[in-house]
Design a protein around this motif. Structure first.
Motif, PDB file in Angstrom:
ATOM      1  N   SER A  40      66.993   3.979  64.911  1.00 23.58           N
ATOM      2  CA  SER A  40      65.886   2.886  63.362  1.00 23.58           C
ATOM      3  C   SER A  40      66.379   3.711  62.272  1.00 23.58           C
ATOM      4  O   SER A  40      66.018   4.660  62.370  1.00 23.58           O
ATOM      5  CB  SER A  40      64.441   2.567  64.070  1.00 23.58           C
ATOM      6  N   PHE A 193      65.758  -7.562  61.880  1.00 26.21           N
ATOM      7  CA  PHE A 193      65.209  -8.906  62.075  1.00 26.21           C
ATOM      8  C   PHE A 193      64.446  -8.962  61.078  1.00 26.21           C
ATOM      9  O   PHE A 193      64.388  -8.086  60.110  1.00 26.21           O
ATOM     10  CB  PHE A 193      64.144  -7.560  62.555  1.00 26.21           C
ATOM     11  N   VAL A 204      63.983  -5.906  58.799  1.00 29.60           N
ATOM     12  CA  VAL A 204      63.608  -4.726  58.973  1.00 29.60           C
ATOM     13  C   VAL A 204      65.338  -4.400  59.942  1.00 29.60           C
ATOM     14  O   VAL A 204      65.827  -5.118  60.672  1.00 29.60           O
ATOM     15  CB  VAL A 204      63.440  -4.464  60.731  1.00 29.60           C
ATOM     16  N   ILE A 206      68.389  -2.210  62.344  1.00 29.00           N
ATOM     17  CA  ILE A 206      68.312  -1.323  63.993  1.00 29.00           C
ATOM     18  C   ILE A 206      69.525  -0.805  63.539  1.00 29.00           C
ATOM     19  O   ILE A 206      70.616  -1.367  63.537  1.00 29.00           O
ATOM     20  CB  ILE A 206      68.270  -2.434  65.286  1.00 29.00           C
TER      21      ILE A 206
ATOM     22  N   ASP B 162      60.506   6.008  69.909  1.00 22.25           N
ATOM     23  CA  ASP B 162      61.285   5.132  68.869  1.00 22.25           C
ATOM     24  C   ASP B 162      61.783   3.402  69.303  1.00 22.25           C
ATOM     25  O   ASP B 162      61.591   2.327  68.328  1.00 22.25           O
ATOM     26  CB  ASP B 162      62.610   5.628  68.437  1.00 22.25           C
ATOM     27  N   GLU B 165      59.412   1.465  67.383  1.00 24.02           N
ATOM     28  CA  GLU B 165      59.405   1.399  65.681  1.00 24.02           C
ATOM     29  C   GLU B 165      59.291   0.230  65.206  1.00 24.02           C
ATOM     30  O   GLU B 165      58.568  -0.552  64.532  1.00 24.02           O
ATOM     31  CB  GLU B 165      60.668   1.597  64.905  1.00 24.02           C
ATOM     32  N   LYS B 166      59.964  -0.841  65.793  1.00 25.11           N
ATOM     33  CA  LYS B 166      59.839  -2.998  65.520  1.00 25.11           C
ATOM     34  C   LYS B 166      59.094  -3.421  65.569  1.00 25.11           C
ATOM     35  O   LYS B 166      58.581  -4.227  64.543  1.00 25.11           O
ATOM     36  CB  LYS B 166      60.991  -3.256  65.765  1.00 25.11           C
ATOM     37  N   TRP B 168      55.746  -1.685  65.074  1.00 28.31           N
ATOM     38  CA  TRP B 168      54.502  -1.086  64.073  1.00 28.31           C
ATOM     39  C   TRP B 168      55.321  -1.928  62.710  1.00 28.31           C
ATOM     40  O   TRP B 168      54.836  -2.372  62.338  1.00 28.31           O
ATOM     41  CB  TRP B 168      55.133   0.159  64.170  1.00 28.31           C
TER      42      TRP B 168
END
Lengths: 268, 225
Positions: A40, A193, A204, A206, B162, B165-166, B168
């Motif tokens: 992340s 995302f 977001v 990844i 971890d 995380e997405k 949050w």
């Protein structure tokens, strides 16, 4: 005399470097697709806008989302192959004999504990996963998938729509609307995302920390407009089944892309 | 020995001679030095001569003692335990039968989706750290009636991982149901939600939701009435 020998030694070293450099440049290091980590990255991107449109499409019934079986390693090729044949099993039900590809409401089934594991293990072996080196390379993936399809009495053709930095989105879109999915062979990079809000979207990322094979079965086109109605940004994403335990479905950005190849798979 | 006879003789002398005579007398009689007179107006004892001061100090000492006993107990209860951040790649994964079975075997008040009969349990995994301490549970389950595919994560309130995380990053809408505060977000590809219940935190991922609030239907199905 001393100077002469020094000069000879320097020249010899230079020649060796030139030869070695030429050899390594001429020998491409083979890309292999294997297990990867998901990371992340710290920073999200925020896009502010006055208005935004989203053009979205994915294949009818969505897509069969699979992940590797216990005991498999570096299996992204086998998982992608199993997803592809399960997708087409809706139209050619002898691709996976005995398997009903969809629920009664028309949505694709996720993997069970009998039929799909068997398909995956067969793909795993046909693709020679981990035989020559960890994972599979491009040819092993394509050959293994073809061998499975041919073994079920069907033919398959591949159309690579990546040419350098160019991704032929129009062909992808057209074939998608004809119920054709695409195998993406990706270098390490990000998937996304998009968290939508009224006046700002949060992108977001990844990070896929290695080469990976996944299947694209849809697209999202985000168009952003300023207060004057001017289009200031367009993002093209493919909807992809990641084939991973940790990540089922994500968006892959193609402008720009980081793909080695993208094969539209056409089974007849 | 009659000390007083000498004492009287000396007292009748003048001052200078008196002091000298006293000194000679002491040496000859080997008398110890007279004790110094006690100053009864300062000191620790003098402080506690007032009763109210004794009571005040005793009360303060009792309060300190109580705090010394009860604060460690409260901390041990976990309410103020230190938060930890874990990485999925560092965890040890083991298969469990289901969240339901795990909760019953360990007498834990865990919430879950009762889809085991009407759907398919893809897998249920327990993730532990290298000391075998619980980090989180992950369960992937489908509903054969609707085709819904849900991934459910459970961790304790002091643990961050971890893989969350997405949630949050994306879940920025609040919704309250039965006094439970739920954070959620609907997207075309998947909807996400998370909430706390008891000592646990729940994260729910619904792949390709059929409606914008489908994720909230899932959450409401999990929460007790």
């Amino acid at each position: 005399m001393k100077k002469f020998f020094k000069l000879c030694a320097l020249s010899f070293s230079l020649i060796c470097v030139l030869i070695f450099g030429g050899w390594t440049n001429g020998t491409d290091i083979e890309e292999r697709y294997a297990d990867v980590q998901l990371l992340s990255p710290a920073a999200n991107e925020v896009i502010e806008f006055s208005s935004r449109t989203v053009e979205n499409y994915y294949t009818p019934g969505d897509f069969p989302y699979f992940e590797s079986e216990n005991g498999m390693s570096n299996a992204c090729g086998a998982v992608a192959g199993a997803e592809i044949v399960s997708f087409y099993d809706k139209y050619f039900d002898d691709l996976i004999p005995g398997w009903d590809a969809c629920y009664p409401n028309g949505r694709y089934r996720i993997q069970d504990h009998v039929y799909i594991p068997a398909v995956m293990w067969e793909m795993y072996e046909l693709m020679q996963t981990n035989v020559n080196a960890p994972g599979v390379n491009e040819q092993e993936f394509l050959n293994g998938l073809k061998a499975y399809i041919n073994g079920k009495g069907h033919s398959v053709s591949y159309n690579n729509i990546v040419n350098g930095s160019n991704f032929d989105f129009e062909t992808y879109k057209s074939e998608l609307h004809n119920n054709k999915v695409t195998a993406l062979l990706a270098h390490a990079g990000d998937v996304y995302f998009v968290s939508q809000n009224d006046t700002q979207d949060k992108i977001v990322p990844i990070n896929i920390a290695g080469s990976h094979i996944m299947v694209a079965f849809g697209y999202d086109i985000y168009r952003y407009y300023d207060a004057n109605g001017n289009l200031f940004r367009t993002d093209y994403y493919l909807e992809v089944a990641m084939g991973m335990d940790a990540l089922t479905l994500a968006l892959y950005k193609i402008n720009p892309h980081n793909l080695s190849a993208a094969y539209i798979v056409d089974i007849k | 020995m009659n000390y007083n006879k000498f004492h009287k003789f000396i007292e009748e002398q003048n001052t200078e001679e008196k002091e000298e005579l006293y000194e000679r007398l002491k040496q000859r009689l080997n008398l110890p030095e007279a004790p110094a007179k006690e100053n009864k107006n300062t000191g620790f004892i003098q402080f506690f001569k007032k009763p109210y001061r004794i009571i005040a100090c005793a009360s303060a000492a009792l309060v300190v003692l109580c705090l010394a006993i009860f604060i460690p107990l409260a901390l041990k209860g976990g309410e103020l335990a230190e938060e930890r951040y874990c990485y999925e790649k560092d965890c040890v994964k083991t298969d469990i039968a289901s969240i339901k079975d795990y909760a019953e075997e360990n007498d834990l008040p865990l919430l879950y989706l009762e889809w085991y009969e009407k759907g398919q349990l893809i897998y249920s995994n327990l993730f532990s750290d290298n000391t075998e301490k619980f980090v989180y549970i992950k369960e992937k389950i489908s509903n054969d009636e609707t085709g819904d595919l849900v991934i459910l994560y459970i961790t304790d309130k002091n643990t961050k991982v971890d893989v969350f995380e997405k949630f949050w990053n994306i879940c920025d809408i609040e919704y309250t149901f039965n006094s439970n505060l739920i954070y959620w977000k609907a997207q075309s590809s998947e909807s996400l939600a998370y909430f706390e219940n008891g000592n646990y935190r729940y994260f729910i991922e619904l792949v390709r939701p059929m409606s914008e609030e489908a994720i909230l239907d899932i959450v409401r199905e999990m929460l007790p009435e």
